[in-house]
Motif scaffolding. Structure first.
Motif, PDB file in Angstrom:
ATOM      1  N   LEU A 217       2.802  83.533  53.019  1.00  0.00           N
ATOM      2  CA  LEU A 217       2.992  84.460  54.140  1.00  0.00           C
ATOM      3  C   LEU A 217       4.446  84.901  54.253  1.00  0.00           C
ATOM      4  N   LEU A 218       5.369  83.983  54.011  1.00  0.00           N
ATOM      5  CA  LEU A 218       6.787  84.335  54.064  1.00  0.00           C
ATOM      6  C   LEU A 218       7.160  85.278  52.930  1.00  0.00           C
ATOM      7  N   GLU A 219       6.540  85.082  51.773  1.00  0.00           N
ATOM      8  CA  GLU A 219       6.770  85.997  50.645  1.00  0.00           C
ATOM      9  C   GLU A 219       6.182  87.380  50.940  1.00  0.00           C
ATOM     10  N   TRP A 220       4.997  87.392  51.583  1.00  0.00           N
ATOM     11  CA  TRP A 220       4.403  88.666  52.000  1.00  0.00           C
ATOM     12  C   TRP A 220       5.329  89.377  52.989  1.00  0.00           C
ATOM     13  N   HIS A 221       5.871  88.622  53.929  1.00  0.00           N
ATOM     14  CA  HIS A 221       6.753  89.204  54.934  1.00  0.00           C
ATOM     15  C   HIS A 221       8.000  89.794  54.281  1.00  0.00           C
ATOM     16  N   TYR A 222       8.524  89.110  53.301  1.00  0.00           N
ATOM     17  CA  TYR A 222       9.705  89.599  52.578  1.00  0.00           C
ATOM     18  C   TYR A 222       9.438  90.965  51.944  1.00  0.00           C
ATOM     19  N   GLN A 223       8.308  91.083  51.252  1.00  0.00           N
ATOM     20  CA  GLN A 223       7.962  92.344  50.606  1.00  0.00           C
ATOM     21  C   GLN A 223       7.688  93.436  51.635  1.00  0.00           C
ATOM     22  N   MET A 224       7.015  93.055  52.721  1.00  0.00           N
ATOM     23  CA  MET A 224       6.713  94.020  53.787  1.00  0.00           C
ATOM     24  C   MET A 224       7.996  94.509  54.452  1.00  0.00           C
TER      25      MET A 224
END
Length: 368
Positions: A217-224
């Motif tokens: 989720l943190l990696e998704w947030h980074y890309q988002m």
């Protein structure tokens, strides 16, 4: 710290100053949310609300020492008849007053009072992109429609608002949808809260998002976030996001100058409980943050300044050399530090390692 970044985003930390204080002005609430840190109820026989004059005294105490953001919280702060008197008094003392509400009591009259009192920003809670998910999380039918209606009224009255969203296993699939909805509603910022199991949150320990999913989720947030241009976004109670940002930007060979990462330089880090932020509960206890149920002292017995500057609890939280386990050995401690409230909740020791971080520090590997 949902309002801190929005109001102080260009501030670079050079010493430990109180920059953001959540203030629990009531424990009463019209909802019974599954994760409530204060286990709020509508009818409270013990711990009654403090009188208005005490609120003024506390504001005078704080304002004589610093000029932090003050978030009037609860429970549901709109249940207090004097909430706008308190807000106005704080505004007149030069404090940046904000309000945290679940939205269900918001109407046109409330919006006018918000503006008249000088409240700068309001936060709303949104834990699902549909009625079924949000209402289940909030344990109240109509909670979703109340939040959506409040957001629309805030837009109508030109009141700046942000959206806070809390997630467990029961609603983690909703995260991208909630982000999208917050943006459609016109929020200034969206904060993805990762649950800290305190208060009623202790009852759902088995629902906490796994450390593996947490990392994804943190990696998704980074890309988002790299693509987001219109709304401030930040994962909250997830200090190891700062480690993820540094790792990912380095791996990708990019200079991703993130607003919240820039904010964390100069001495601050991911978890700033007792370093830049604190909570005053309804009984006058000063806690490191909203999810850290250990008092540093009572504002009814000592001044805020005395507690902030001399509390043993705050001094320990500010001393990274005392941190244990993987956190104590981690090369990212200055930008992360791990969630101290989560360590305290899981291990009973606020200096222990972050229990929901899967990263293995290089120094720790050599030790073991």
């Amino acid at each position: 710290m949902f309002f801190y970044q929005r109001l102080c985003k260009n501030y670079i930390v050079t010493k430990f100053e109180p920059r953001w204080i959540a203030w629990e002005i009531t424990r009463r609430c019209n909802l019974k949310c599954i994760h409530c840190r204060s286990s709020s109820e509508l009818i409270v026989s013990e711990h009654p609300d403090f009188p208005t004059q005490e609120a003024y005294r506390i504001i005078d105490d704080i304002a004589s020492y610093a000029k932090p953001v003050i978030v009037l919280s609860g429970g549901e702060p709109l249940l207090r008849k004097d909430v706008f008197d308190i807000a106005k008094y704080g505004t007149e003392k030069g404090l940046r007053m904000c309000l945290a509400t679940n939205g269900m009591l918001v109407n046109d009259e409330i919006c006018e009072k918000i503006k008249e009192s000088g409240i700068r920003i309001v936060s709303l809670s949104l834990d699902g992109a549909s009625e079924g998910i949000h209402d289940d999380f909030r344990r109240q039918k109509g909670a979703f429609s109340g939040t959506i209606n409040a957001a629309r009224l805030f837009k109508k009255h030109n009141i700046e608002f942000i959206v806070n969203s809390s997630f467990t296993k029961r609603n983690q699939e909703e995260i991208p949808k909630v982000y999208k909805l917050a943006k459609e509603l016109g929020a200034t910022a969206w904060y993805m809260f990762m649950i800290v199991p305190t208060g009623r949150g202790e009852e759902i320990m088995n629902e906490l998002i796994s450390k593996e999913d947490y990392e994804k989720l943190l990696e998704w947030h980074y890309q988002m976030e790299k693509k987001e241009k219109d709304m401030l976004v930040r994962p909250t109670c997830a200090p190891h996001y700062y480690r993820v940002v540094l790792q990912k930007s380095k791996d990708e060979g990019e200079k991703f100058e993130r607003r919240s990462l820039k904010f964390s330089t100069g001495g601050a880090k991911g978890c700033i409980a007792g370093q830049l932020i604190s909570l005053i509960d309804v009984d006058g206890n000063i806690l490191p943050c909203s999810y850290f149920p250990k008092s540093a002292g009572s504002i009814r017995e000592k001044s805020f300044k005395e507690i902030w500057e001399n509390s043993e609890l705050f001094e320990e939280l500010r001393d990274f050399k005392k941190y244990k386990g993987r956190c104590g050995s981690c090369e990212y401690i200055n930008v992360c530090g791990g969630c101290r409230a989560r360590a305290y909740s899981v291990y009973g020791d606020y200096l222990e390692e972050e229990p929901f971080c899967g990263y293995m520090p290089k120094k720790y590997k050599t030790k073991t």
